[in-house]
Design a protein around this motif. Structure first.
Motif, mmCIF file in Angstrom:
data_model
loop_
_atom_site.group_PDB
_atom_site.id
_atom_site.type_symbol
_atom_site.label_atom_id
_atom_site.label_comp_id
_atom_site.label_asym_id
_atom_site.label_seq_id
_atom_site.Cartn_x
_atom_site.Cartn_y
_atom_site.Cartn_z
ATOM 1 N N TYR A 150 0.933 -1.234 -0.166
ATOM 2 C CA TYR A 150 0.066 0.030 0.089
ATOM 3 C C TYR A 150 0.810 1.097 0.145
ATOM 4 C CZ TYR A 150 -4.233 2.435 1.024
ATOM 5 O OH TYR A 150 -5.358 3.440 0.970
ATOM 6 N N ASP A 176 1.792 4.836 0.677
ATOM 7 C CA ASP A 176 1.369 5.952 1.358
ATOM 8 C C ASP A 176 1.188 6.972 0.674
ATOM 9 O OD1 ASP A 176 1.203 7.303 4.358
ATOM 10 O OD2 ASP A 176 2.592 8.709 3.245
ATOM 11 N N SER A 177 0.012 7.948 0.755
ATOM 12 C CA SER A 177 -0.172 9.336 0.168
ATOM 13 C C SER A 177 0.775 10.292 0.127
ATOM 14 C CB SER A 177 -1.621 10.002 0.486
ATOM 15 O OG SER A 177 -1.396 10.446 1.740
ATOM 16 N N GLU A 217 -2.807 4.835 -1.788
ATOM 17 C CA GLU A 217 -3.852 5.686 -1.042
ATOM 18 C C GLU A 217 -4.292 7.128 -1.649
ATOM 19 O OE1 GLU A 217 -3.974 7.326 3.495
ATOM 20 O OE2 GLU A 217 -2.311 7.268 2.709
#
Length: 148
Positions: A48, A50-51, A108
């Motif tokens: 995933y 991270d933004s 994200e």
């Protein structure tokens, strides 16, 4: 993340990243861009993303694209105020890989944008950057063959 528009620098994380670029010695600025792009480009597809990492990579990619033919200059007050050196050409494919990872599943940032009405416009803006960084060669001149 405080975000006020879909531009590549229109959020707190990108503005802070550009501030860090300005504070870095001129000889280290390209390395900071490379680092942001590499972190995102090398993130595993199943991991995933991270933004904040994606936002920094997006800002870095926009700065690389600004030096490409057809690239848009970065004129926002939230971009770097200090000049960047002429960037190495090998940053272009790295920036493309980072952009591809930014809009992929398990990102994200893409997920957050896709939950808004501005998601399609954000994706078009990212694609426009990608198009500058990795232009698709158009068809060559039409060739006719004389079969006589």
């Amino acid at each position: 993340m405080g975000t006020w528009d879909i531009g590549h620098f229109d959020n707190d994380t990108a503005a802070d990243y550009c501030g860090a670029l300005d504070e870095a010695p001129p000889g280290e600025r390209e390395g900071l861009l490379r680092h942001a792009l590499t972190l995102t480009a090398e993130a595993g597809a199943e991991d995933y993303l991270d933004s904040d990492e994606a936002v920094r990579a997006l800002a870095a990619a926009a700065l690389v694209a600004a030096q490409c033919p057809g690239g848009e200059p970065v004129t926002t007050a939230y971009g770097p105020g200090e000049p960047l050196p002429v960037l190495a050409a090998d940053l272009r494919p790295l920036a493309v890989a980072a952009l591809d990872r930014t809009v992929a599943e398990e990102s994200e940032l893409a997920e957050l944008w896709d939950e808004t009405e501005d998601g399609p416009a954000w994706r078009r803006a990212v694609q426009a950057l990608r198009d500058v960084l990795a232009p698709v060669a158009g068809p060559g001149p039409e060739v006719t063959v004389d079969a006589s």
